[in-house]
Write a protein that holds these residues in place. Structure first.
Motif, PDB file in Angstrom:
ATOM      1  N   MET A   1       0.845  -1.134   0.000  1.00 38.06           N
ATOM      2  CA  MET A   1       0.000   0.000   0.000  1.00 38.06           C
ATOM      3  C   MET A   1       0.918   1.231   0.000  1.00 38.06           C
ATOM      4  SD  MET A   1      -3.259  -1.068   0.672  1.00 38.06           S
ATOM      5  CE  MET A   1      -3.786   0.468   1.248  1.00 38.06           C
ATOM      6  N   THR A  57     -16.467   1.557   4.856  1.00 35.94           N
ATOM      7  CA  THR A  57     -16.254   0.280   4.183  1.00 35.94           C
ATOM      8  C   THR A  57     -16.373   0.489   2.680  1.00 35.94           C
ATOM      9  OG1 THR A  57     -18.600  -0.365   4.271  1.00 35.94           O
ATOM     10  CG2 THR A  57     -17.210  -1.007   6.133  1.00 35.94           C
ATOM     11  N   GLN A  62      -7.300  -2.356  -7.380  1.00 34.18           N
ATOM     12  CA  GLN A  62      -5.968  -1.761  -7.356  1.00 34.18           C
ATOM     13  C   GLN A  62      -5.226  -2.134  -8.629  1.00 34.18           C
ATOM     14  OE1 GLN A  62      -3.686  -2.167  -3.714  1.00 34.18           O
ATOM     15  NE2 GLN A  62      -1.796  -2.454  -4.870  1.00 34.18           N
ATOM     16  N   HIS A  76     -11.930  -6.073  -0.432  1.00 35.55           N
ATOM     17  CA  HIS A  76     -12.825  -5.284   0.410  1.00 35.55           C
ATOM     18  C   HIS A  76     -12.020  -4.729   1.579  1.00 35.55           C
ATOM     19  CE1 HIS A  76     -16.608  -4.087   2.318  1.00 35.55           C
ATOM     20  NE2 HIS A  76     -16.124  -4.562   3.448  1.00 35.55           N
ATOM     21  N   ALA A  77     -12.362  -3.526   2.027  1.00 32.73           N
ATOM     22  CA  ALA A  77     -11.633  -2.895   3.131  1.00 32.73           C
ATOM     23  C   ALA A  77     -12.604  -2.260   4.118  1.00 32.73           C
ATOM     24  CB  ALA A  77     -10.662  -1.845   2.602  1.00 32.73           C
ATOM     25  N   ARG A 103      -8.679  -2.927   8.041  1.00 36.80           N
ATOM     26  CA  ARG A 103      -8.465  -4.271   7.487  1.00 36.80           C
ATOM     27  C   ARG A 103      -8.701  -4.231   5.979  1.00 36.80           C
ATOM     28  NH1 ARG A 103      -9.753  -9.759  10.191  1.00 36.80           N
ATOM     29  NH2 ARG A 103      -9.473 -11.268   8.494  1.00 36.80           N
ATOM     30  N   TRP A 104      -7.728  -4.729   5.233  1.00 33.88           N
ATOM     31  CA  TRP A 104      -7.848  -4.896   3.781  1.00 33.88           C
ATOM     32  C   TRP A 104      -7.828  -6.391   3.490  1.00 33.88           C
ATOM     33  CZ3 TRP A 104      -7.435  -0.717   0.030  1.00 33.88           C
ATOM     34  CH2 TRP A 104      -7.261   0.546   0.606  1.00 33.88           C
ATOM     35  N   ASN A 105      -8.873  -6.888   2.865  1.00 30.24           N
ATOM     36  CA  ASN A 105      -8.937  -8.284   2.436  1.00 30.24           C
ATOM     37  C   ASN A 105      -8.810  -8.336   0.913  1.00 30.24           C
ATOM     38  OD1 ASN A 105      -9.419  -9.481   5.031  1.00 30.24           O
ATOM     39  ND2 ASN A 105     -11.541  -8.785   4.905  1.00 30.24           N
ATOM     40  N   TYR A 106      -7.655  -8.803   0.443  1.00 26.44           N
ATOM     41  CA  TYR A 106      -7.462  -8.969  -0.993  1.00 26.44           C
ATOM     42  C   TYR A 106      -7.976 -10.345  -1.411  1.00 26.44           C
ATOM     43  CZ  TYR A 106      -4.409  -4.868  -1.551  1.00 26.44           C
ATOM     44  OH  TYR A 106      -3.910  -3.593  -1.607  1.00 26.44           O
ATOM     45  N   THR A 144      -3.017   6.383   2.225  1.00 24.71           N
ATOM     46  CA  THR A 144      -4.381   5.859   2.307  1.00 24.71           C
ATOM     47  C   THR A 144      -4.836   5.764   3.755  1.00 24.71           C
ATOM     48  OG1 THR A 144      -3.477   3.605   2.204  1.00 24.71           O
ATOM     49  CG2 THR A 144      -4.242   4.574   0.153  1.00 24.71           C
TER      50      THR A 144
END
Length: 252
Positions: A1, A57, A62, A76-77, A103-106, A144
């Motif tokens: 990031m 949310t 990206q 989702h973040a 929390r970032w869930n790739y 960010t």
């Protein structure tokens, strides 16, 4: 990031005839000057909106461009501020809760989880079977995180500028755009281009580094303030993560 000053060459002027035009107002410069205060006002407005959120949310896409290479990811973040401001009903906020977590869930191209629990930054990569732990202060320079957590004053770190003409002419729909340039050299970011809607909600960030590599973040399904503050169960659900057996844990 994943945060220069423009140097103008000195001009050698030998005659008053050459100097005089420079003393007269230039329409293009006046137009740019008139936009600068507006750019600062826009930055302050964005800062005010995000600093006042209790949660945010969104889904994200990206795109990372390095030379001719392009990589994409999506997921989702969630950003969450567990501590509510004191109010007549809640005179003292819960001081032992972290100020802000994320929390970032790739989901693509590989499963990856990035969590800041207020003290520690966790980065889990399924492909490498690794969990990296590092102090959360490493995020202090991440643009960010600064945007969405409202943890820093943008205008302390960045100069707000009117965007280039080609950016203005390529705007999509009713989105507005703003350029941020670090006031002092940043080790990662040369500039940040922001696109936002009429509410001031950021729809896209384009981060450019000193080697012209770009990180393009585009947001959708954005929801503001959907999570209640002072909710420990909600907090635990965001920051909890149990790595699978066999995961290598690296502490830095």
């Amino acid at each position: 990031m994943s945060c220069h000053q423009l140097k103008h060459p000195l001009l050698a002027l030998c005659t008053i005839a050459l100097l005089l035009p420079l003393l007269l107002p230039c329409p293009q410069l006046l137009a740019k000057e008139s936009l600068e205060p507006e750019a600062e006002a826009q930055a302050r407005s964005l800062q005010h909106l995000y600093a006042g959120l209790t949660s945010l949310t969104f889904d994200f896409q990206q795109i990372t461009r390095t030379g001719s290479r392009e990589r994409t990811g999506q997921g989702h973040a969630v950003f969450y501020k567990p501590v509510a401001a004191p109010s007549p009903q809640n005179k003292t906020a819960d001081r032992d809760l972290p100020r802000s977590v994320m929390r970032w869930n790739y989901a693509e191209p590989d499963h990856q989880v990035i969590i800041n629990d207020g003290k520690t930054l966790l980065i889990y990569t399924e492909k490498d079977k690794q969990l990296i732990k590092t102090p959360a202060k490493e995020l202090e320079s991440d643009i960010t995180y600064a945007f969405f957590s409202g943890s820093r004053n943008l205008l302390d770190d960045f100069e707000a500028q009117a965007p280039a003409e080609e950016v203005l002419s390529s705007r999509v729909g009713a989105l507005q755009t703003l350029l941020l340039v670090p006031r002092t050299p940043h080790n990662q970011i040369r500039s940040v281009q922001i696109w936002f809607d009429e509410r001031g909600v950021i729809q896209r960030l384009l981060l450019t580094d000193h080697f012209d590599a770009e990180t393009d973040l585009r947001f959708s399904r954005i929801v503001l303030n959907s999570l209640p503050p002072n909710d420990r169960k909600q907090l635990e659900g965001i920051i909890s993560f149990q790595p699978p057996p066999g995961t290598e844990v690296i502490t830095r």
